[in-house]
Design a protein around this motif. Structure first.
Motif, mmCIF file in Angstrom:
data_model
loop_
_atom_site.group_PDB
_atom_site.id
_atom_site.type_symbol
_atom_site.label_atom_id
_atom_site.label_comp_id
_atom_site.label_asym_id
_atom_site.label_seq_id
_atom_site.Cartn_x
_atom_site.Cartn_y
_atom_site.Cartn_z
ATOM 1 N N GLU A 32 53.361 66.756 39.029
ATOM 2 C CA GLU A 32 53.968 65.440 39.143
ATOM 3 C C GLU A 32 54.410 65.198 40.571
ATOM 4 N N GLU A 33 54.606 63.937 40.889
ATOM 5 C CA GLU A 33 55.008 63.553 42.241
ATOM 6 C C GLU A 33 55.734 62.219 42.193
ATOM 7 N N VAL A 34 56.574 62.012 43.171
ATOM 8 C CA VAL A 34 57.250 60.728 43.337
ATOM 9 C C VAL A 34 56.401 59.885 44.280
ATOM 10 N N VAL A 80 44.461 56.317 32.598
ATOM 11 C CA VAL A 80 45.681 56.016 33.343
ATOM 12 C C VAL A 80 46.592 55.136 32.495
ATOM 13 N N GLU A 81 47.838 55.549 32.368
ATOM 14 C CA GLU A 81 48.864 54.758 31.685
ATOM 15 C C GLU A 81 49.950 54.431 32.704
ATOM 16 N N ILE A 82 50.304 53.145 32.820
ATOM 17 C CA ILE A 82 51.307 52.698 33.784
ATOM 18 C C ILE A 82 52.380 51.907 33.052
ATOM 19 N N ARG A 83 53.633 52.208 33.367
ATOM 20 C CA ARG A 83 54.755 51.458 32.781
ATOM 21 C C ARG A 83 55.799 51.202 33.856
ATOM 22 N N SER A 128 38.785 66.245 32.620
ATOM 23 C CA SER A 128 39.469 65.018 32.215
ATOM 24 C C SER A 128 40.810 64.961 32.919
ATOM 25 N N ALA A 129 41.164 63.794 33.390
ATOM 26 C CA ALA A 129 42.432 63.582 34.086
ATOM 27 C C ALA A 129 43.226 62.533 33.328
ATOM 28 N N ASP A 130 44.381 62.912 32.839
ATOM 29 C CA ASP A 130 45.310 61.979 32.201
ATOM 30 C C ASP A 130 46.456 61.737 33.175
ATOM 31 N N ILE A 131 46.590 60.500 33.609
ATOM 32 C CA ILE A 131 47.581 60.134 34.626
ATOM 33 C C ILE A 131 48.566 59.147 34.008
#
Length: 754
Positions: free
Chosen positions: A166-168, A196-199, A59-62
């Protein structure tokens, strides 16, 4: 250039301190354990004996917040044996990523890690190929690498590993691009799930994956949540996030053609913000209902429920009309009426009185719906439903299509719904697409009300209408010669949370401005994107593949529409003009791994490759047989395949064909690898660019044995081109590089003297 990966100190599951990060050791400093776990690929088994360790879930949580991406991988490793066994983790990482956590969630001791930059990772991948004779990891050449300490996997049990990094993300023209390395040959029995969660504080227009089908779970002006639809398909996960920039945000992707001066481009437009009320024209919805005898048995009642749902869903001040047809054509009123409390009751009574009986006058219903003048200032939309073929009035398919186009002088958007398999799918598709609408097919057993309701919900709040595209020079003069084969050729309207993928070819590496225009309320909206095609690289392989899908769909649909005229149908099999279209479809199918109902036979191992003329003849025969049938399961599946290729929003690693239900299923005899397609014939994989050339298939220029110095040199050369992963296919591989055909043969199958 080497990059540095840092390891934060966390507590293991048993709360013992994590071993401190240490200076990366050379890749050969210690031997491999019994099992090397590569979550993005598979378990590599070291030594003799039957492998017992498998990856059962990943599982990948991004989480992406204002351009910072944090990824957490949870890997379940199972031991099917009766004795404990050792394993270690080998994790390809995006270049520039920083590892912030590493845990064994079980009985293992505190973990330690070896962190490798890209150059050290290359040596590690090559050592696995040499020692284990397994080229699978060649797909990850170009990434960083994390190697864990050895950990036990209990007998009959599970060891869970958690890695966080993590990465920029690089900001490119108002977007963020994210990529998670994964193998294109990922075993289907390793289920991956992605969340995937994006803010974004600046506002979010869209988030699009060119590699996988991600479902939007939640969205607002500053965030989105997406997840995979079932287990994630093979291939690296890519995601592009568009920041808000007015009513519609745009992003441009290019991909140079390695064999010529031109290439391909993709202009992405995302409408994420709700339009201002003043810019939204009220809708005028004309619902056209088939009430012929075949609509009995519950289908008409579903359609009537859908009509009631649509009318109730209209805002006050919007307009509607009901047209119903069988052998005759009836209507609720002489023209569209504005929704009021009084006429809601009247239209309910009208719908309650409709009964299924008689034939099907499709032409008459279309003429009535399209010829009536709309209310000034309203956006006119038609929802047209039928479950059968035209049996009354004008019944010739090509004439009905042409008359509908001619009658639509008011620019009504037509959304057609074909209920069941006994519909003329090519006709419904043409009527819809040529009016900036789209066709929907409701298979037997599916709910008509749900289908119509879903489309109507999508049509709330048009952001831009009457979209158009052109390429110009710096002075604003059109460059018609620069761009070719742009799809869609007639652009649809954009609604809230909608997305447009505009794909085309560019012919020369020069500067240009790509301009998208549309109507927003009573004003003209324009977005210009400056591009220097001379700076395009051979990358973004999803761009040419998505373009090829559109191109193939357009070519196949042109043949389908020609087949509407009985006089033209007979010539489809032998006319040289049509054979050239089929030949172009075959070239695109073999090069880009996009199959249609005309070329699906290429997925059969028994189909010989190399004889182009014979393959064209076979494809012509399939195309002719499919075009003869204008309704039923075969016709519906053919049109759904065209629709799928025309609207496909991602270019995954799999090549698919349609089954008897129209569902897309993977063809295991065809694989895509880093922009190339390979066809399996026996124990050999053949580069699709060679598939139509008999001399290339039968007589390769040279043979290279796995592990030989020539093989090492070939790996290095393909690595420099981003193509080393093509050698990860099992068995013999016939590759093409710079005009040379090379047969790569495993050492244990090589013949003496070769």
């Amino acid at each position: 250039m080497k990059h540095t990966l840092k390891l934060a100190v966390l507590a293991a599951a048993v709360h013992t301190p994590l071993a401190a990060a240490q200076t990366p050791a050379p890749h050969h400093s210690r031997a491999w354990s019994a099992n090397v776990v590569v979550p993005q690929s598979r378990v590599l088994h070291v030594g003799a004996g039957d492998p017992r360790v498998t990856i059962t879930a990943v599982s990948a949580d991004i989480v992406v917040v204002d351009g910072i991406a944090r990824t957490a991988l949870l890997v379940d490793v199972d031991n099917r044996g009766t004795l404990p066994t050792e394993a270690e983790l080998l994790l390809p990482l995006p270049e520039g990523a920083t590892v912030t956590g590493f845990d064994f969630l079980g009985t293992a001791l505190a973990p330690s890690t070896e962190l490798m930059a890209k150059s050290d990772a290359v040596a590690t991948y090559e050592s696995i190929v040499a020692e284990l004779r397994d080229p699978a990891l060649l797909e990850f050449v170009g990434t960083g690498l994390l190697r864990s300490s050895v950990f036990p996997v209990p007998a009959g049990g599970t060891q869970r590993v958690r890695v966080q990094f993590e990465e920029v993300l690089a900001g490119v023209d108002g977007r963020w691009d994210y990529e998670l390395p994964r193998s294109e040959s990922l075993a289907v029995d390793v289920p991956w799930t992605v969340d995937v969660e994006i803010r974004s504080r600046a506002g979010l227009a869209d988030a699009w994956s060119p590699s996988h089908d991600l479902e939007v779970i939640r969205r607002d002006e500053h965030g989105m949540r997406l997840r995979s639809r079932g287990p994630l398909g093979a291939g690296a996960l890519r995601l592009s996030v568009l920041l808000s920039d007015g009513p519609v945000a745009t992003a441009l992707f290019t991909s140079a053609n390695p064999d010529g001066p031109g290439g391909w481009f993709l202009l992405l437009a995302g409408a994420g913000l709700a339009p201002d009320a003043a810019d939204v024209p009220p809708r005028e919805v004309t619902i056209v209902l088939d009430r012929s005898g075949s609509m009995g048995g519950g289908k008409l009642e579903q359609a009537l429920d859908a009509a009631r749902q649509v009318i109730e869903g209209l805002d006050d001040g919007e307009a509607f009309q009901i047209i119903d047809y069988a052998s005759d054509v009836g209507a609720f009123s002489h023209g569209p009426v504005v929704k009021t409390r009084a006429n809601i009751g009247s239209v309910r009574e009208y719908l309650d009185g409709l009964r299924a009986t008689g034939g099907t006058d499709i032409d008459g219903a279309l003429q009535r719906a399209l010829s009536t003048p709309p209310i000034d200032g309203f956006l006119p939309v038609v929802l047209f439903l039928t479950d059968g073929l035209p049996t009354e009035g004008e019944t010739r398919e090509h004439v009905i299509r042409e008359r509908a186009e001619a009658a639509n002088a008011h620019g009504r958007r037509i959304f057609t719904f074909g209920v069941g398999a006994d519909v003329n799918a090519p006709l419904l598709d043409a009527v819809a697409v040529r009016s900036r609408g789209r066709a929907t097919y409701v298979r037997p057993g599916e709910d008509v009300e749900v289908a119509i309701g879903g489309v109507f919900e999508d049509l709330s709040g048009p952001v831009l209408t009457d979209l158009a595209f052109e390429a110009t020079n710096e002075d604003g003069e059109p460059l018609a010669r620069l761009v070719r084969d742009v799809y869609p050729d007639l652009l649809p309207d954009l609604y809230r949370d909608d997305r447009l993928l505009l794909l085309g070819r560019y012919t020369t590496p020069e500067r240009a401005t790509l301009r998208l225009t549309g109507t927003r309320g009573d004003r003209t909206w324009t977005r210009s994107v400056a591009v220097d095609f001379a700076r395009a690289k051979v990358r973004n392989s999803f761009v040419p593949r998505l373009w090829a899908m559109r191109r193939i769909a357009a070519l196949e649909d042109s043949l389908r529409q020609k087949g509407a005229d009985p006089n033209a149908l007979a010539s489809l099999q032998h006319d040289p003009r049509f054979s050239e279209i089929v030949r172009e479809m075959l070239r695109l199918s073999t090069e880009f791994g996009v199959l249609t109902d005309t070329t699906a036979f290429l997925a059969l191992e028994g189909t010989a490759l190399g004889d182009e003329d014979a393959i064209v003849v076979a494809a012509n025969e399939v195309n002719f047989k499919n075009n003869v049938v204008r309704s039923g399961d075969v016709a519906l599946t053919c049109q759904e395949t065209i629709h799928s290729n025309r609207a496909q929003g991602w270019a995954g690693a799999e090549c698919t064909v349609a089954d008897e239900r129209g569902r897309r299923v993977a063809a295991d005899t065809i694989q895509t690898r880093q922009g190339r397609t390979y066809f399996r014939r026996g124990g050999r994989w053949i580069d699709g660019r060679l598939a139509l050339r008999s001399e290339a298939v039968d007589e390769p220029d040279r043979v290279v044995v796995t592990g030989s110095p020539e093989y090492v040199a070939l790996v290095a050369a393909l690595s420099a081109e981003g193509r080393a992963g093509q050698l990860a296919l099992e068995g013999e591989i016939l590759v093409e590089r710079q005009g040379e055909t090379i047969l790569v043969r495993p050492a244990d199958s090589a013949l003496d003297g070769e």
